[in-house]
Scaffold this motif. Structure first.
Motif, short mmCIF file in Angstrom:
data_model
loop_
_atom_site.label_atom_id
_atom_site.label_comp_id
_atom_site.label_asym_id
_atom_site.label_seq_id
_atom_site.Cartn_x
_atom_site.Cartn_y
_atom_site.Cartn_z
N ASP A 510 0.83 -1.22 0.00
CA ASP A 510 0.00 0.00 0.00
C ASP A 510 0.85 1.26 0.00
O ASP A 510 0.60 2.20 -0.75
CB ASP A 510 -0.93 0.01 1.23
N ARG A 511 1.82 1.28 0.88
CA ARG A 511 2.65 2.48 1.01
C ARG A 511 3.39 2.78 -0.30
O ARG A 511 3.49 3.94 -0.72
CB ARG A 511 3.64 2.29 2.16
N ARG A 512 3.87 1.72 -0.91
CA ARG A 512 4.58 1.92 -2.18
C ARG A 512 3.64 2.48 -3.23
O ARG A 512 4.01 3.36 -4.01
CB ARG A 512 5.16 0.58 -2.64
N THR A 514 0.75 4.20 -2.78
CA THR A 514 0.32 5.58 -2.49
C THR A 514 1.44 6.57 -2.79
O THR A 514 1.20 7.67 -3.29
CB THR A 514 -0.12 5.71 -1.02
N ASP A 515 2.67 6.17 -2.49
CA ASP A 515 3.81 7.05 -2.80
C ASP A 515 3.93 7.25 -4.30
O ASP A 515 4.18 8.36 -4.79
CB ASP A 515 5.10 6.46 -2.24
#
Length: 630
Positions: A510-512, A514-515
């Motif tokens: 997810d973090r990857r 969204t970034d």
């Protein structure tokens, strides 16, 4: 040694061949000529251009008569082509009390000649053996050695007379064959060309002199001999004198004139010794040619002196270049020998060790090649890196096309379902990504196969270098390389296809994600998209959001694939393939009594190696002799 040092050293004794050269010079002559003769006897003439005197002339020019007069033995005579092979005539002057000695060598034959009268018969037999019975010619050399108190220290090479018209039994191009044979000798800068021309012809039109001039434009290596002075037409004697004085056709080495036995002398059984006396009397009593005898330009003895002086000076002048030639040839043959290696030993234990070393070195070279540790056999990793860069470019290019693919109307008609404007349908996003990923699968497999072929070719090339001359060993290595390549490529393809199956499961951290999408939004908002300005705001916003998602996720996916496909190639094709090849090649050592089969050489490789070893040995012996002489 200059000719002028020895002027005035001549003395003549009736009834025997005059001894023209003084003792001081004779002491220097024999070692000098012996050196070149010994080099020629070593067989190095095929590699080195040795100083020599080549005798050429048109048919019936009197060439054989001159050689007979110099050597004191009868040579083959007759009409048409008599000299059918190059004849190396080595004359050695011996003490008066010593006996005449002769020896003839050709091919593998070496025979002693007991009587001078047997020389002609032996030469004819040699020519028949080499060139066949009849009128054919050959480039193979016959060596005739004569030791006698009545010969000069001299070595000459007699060549076939120049023929213009083929006679019965001869090939139509016999004239061309003879010219090519003559050119082979007279073109060499180390050869003095002895051109024999009858006095009763126009010297400027003789083919022998013309051939000599073609290869020696300034006449620096050419010496003219005029024969048959008794046949000169009345009133043309002064022209002959002018030729001898070098006033007609200039030759740096000048001219000599001789009178040898004619057919009537032979019929009357006039001996060669008697012929010398008759020659001397002829020139002394001739109103025009007598001066030539006094000046040292006439008679066989003066010719012998001239030839000996020229040959010795020519040898001394050529020695420095000869040393350079030998050094170059040794280096060339050493390099050629290294390509064939030392060859397998005969002892069983030694053969096992030899095979072990050969296989160990090959496997180590393969490992170094695959890891980039040794670049002597080519930079395989650099070649693969180019392929990997091409794969990354393809992914980037495919991404650009994918991102620019949608028009608003296309989206409305093809991809918008029940959702209201402003909503992005996840199923649409997933389907589009899966379609795009599917389009990358076959290019990835194709790139895998291309890389696999590159590795296979590099391995095969290294095996050819490692096992040169060992066809069985090379065949086994190639077979294993091909089998391992196919096996590893199949496994790698299975891994790649599995990778693409997994890629169709749309997922990333997810973090990857969204970034990434945040970065995409920032990038897109900084640039103006002209398509967005011509459509309704609601549709425009939906399409823009979809493109952001697609671009963000494709960026993540393409980066994974950009690394993953090269990793599969590096691991499965290169690393695992190398290890498997190493294991299988080393296993060859476990097979009992396999050395003889594996180390069997090509049918001619041993011969080539032995020939190179022999040639190097001859050249080194020649080098030693030349160095010792200096």
């Amino acid at each position: 040694m200059e000719p002028g040092e020895f002027e005035g050293a001549r003395h003549e004794t009736a009834g025997q061949r005059p001894n023209i050269l003084n003792e001081q010079y004779e002491e220097k002559v024999r070692p000098c000529i012996d050196l070149i003769d010994s080099l020629r006897s070593l067989g190095v003439e095929q590699d080195l251009a040795l100083p020599a005197i080549a005798v050429i002339g048109d048919q019936s020019s009197g060439k054989s008569s001159v050689l007979e007069a110099l050597s004191g033995v009868a040579l083959p005579r007759g009409s048409g082509i008599v000299t059918r092979c190059p004849l190396e005539l080595k004359m050695k002057k011996i003490q008066t009390e010593d006996e005449w000695y002769g020896k003839i060598k050709y091919k593998e034959v070496q025979r002693e000649i007991l009587q001078p009268s047997e020389v002609e018969k032996f030469i004819r037999e040699a020519q028949d053996q080499i060139a066949g019975v009849g009128v054919g010619i050959s480039q193979e050399l016959i060596s005739l050695e004569i030791s006698s108190p009545d010969v000069p220290d001299l070595t000459l090479i007699d060549l076939p007379g120049i023929a213009r018209v083929a006679v019965k039994g001869q090939p139509e191009n016999i004239g061309e064959q003879i010219k090519n044979l003559i050119k082979k000798f007279i073109t060499k800068q180390e050869t003095i060309n002895l051109v024999v021309v009858p006095c009763n012809v126009d010297i400027a039109t003789t083919e022998a002199l013309q051939m000599a001039q073609e290869v020696d434009l300034h006449g620096e290596r050419t010496l003219g001999i005029l024969t048959k002075p008794d046949l000169v037409d009345k009133g043309t004697e002064e022209t002959v004198v002018r030729i001898i004085h070098n006033e007609v056709i200039d030759l740096a080495k000048g001219y000599r004139i001789v009178k040898c036995r004619g057919q009537k002398d032979i019929t009357d059984r006039v001996s060669l010794t008697e012929a010398l006396d008759k020659e001397k009397a002829f020139f002394e009593g001739h109103s025009h040619f007598g001066v030539l005898l006094k000046e040292g330009y006439a008679s066989i003895p003066h010719l012998a002196e001239k030839l000996t002086l020229e040959l010795v000076q020519h040898i001394e002048k050529s020695l420095p270049q000869l040393e350079d030639q030998i050094e170059r040839k040794i280096a060339e043959n050493d390099a050629a020998l290294k390509k064939y290696g030392e060859g397998p030993p005969t002892d069983a234990a030694d053969r096992k060790a030899f095979l072990t070393n050969k296989l160990t070195k090959f496997t180590q070279d393969i490992m170094n090649l695959s890891t980039g540790e040794d670049l002597r056999n080519g930079n395989l990793l650099s070649t693969l890196r180019e392929e990997f860069r091409d794969w990354k470019k393809f992914l980037d290019c495919s991404g650009l096309k994918f991102n620019n693919r949608f028009e608003t109307e296309e989206y409305e008609t093809m991809y918008r379902g029940r959702e209201l404007p402003g909503f992005v349908n996840y199923k649409t996003f997933e389907m589009l990504m899966q379609e795009q990923i599917e389009q990358l699968e076959e290019p990835a497999v194709k790139k895998l196969k291309e890389a696999s072929d590159i590795v296979r070719r590099a391995f095969v090339e290294l095996s050819q270098q490692s096992f040169t001359g060992y066809p069985n060993l090379l065949k086994i290595a190639k077979t294993k390389i091909e089998a391992i390549k196919q096996s590893q490529a199949d496994t790698a393809e299975s891994i790649v296809r599995t990778q693409f199956k997994m890629e169709k499961i749309v997922y990333t951290q997810d973090r990857r994600y969204t970034d990434n999408i945040q970065c995409v939004k920032v990038e897109e908002e900084k640039k103006e998209n002209p398509h967005w300005q011509v459509y309704r705001r609601d549709t425009e916003a939906t399409l823009r959001d979809l493109q952001w998602h697609l671009k963000s996720y494709y960026r993540i996916t393409s980066q994974r694939l950009a690394d993953q496909i090269p990793l599969v190639i590096r691991y499965q094709i290169l690393q695992e393939g190398t290890l498997q090849l190493q294991r299988e090649m080393i296993q060859l050592l476990q097979e009992n009594d396999n050395e003889d089969h594996l180390l069997k050489e090509e049918f001619d490789i041993g011969t080539k190696r032995n020939n190179l070893v022999s040639r190097i040995s001859r050249l080194k012996e020649a080098q030693k002799r030349v160095t010792s002489f200096n």
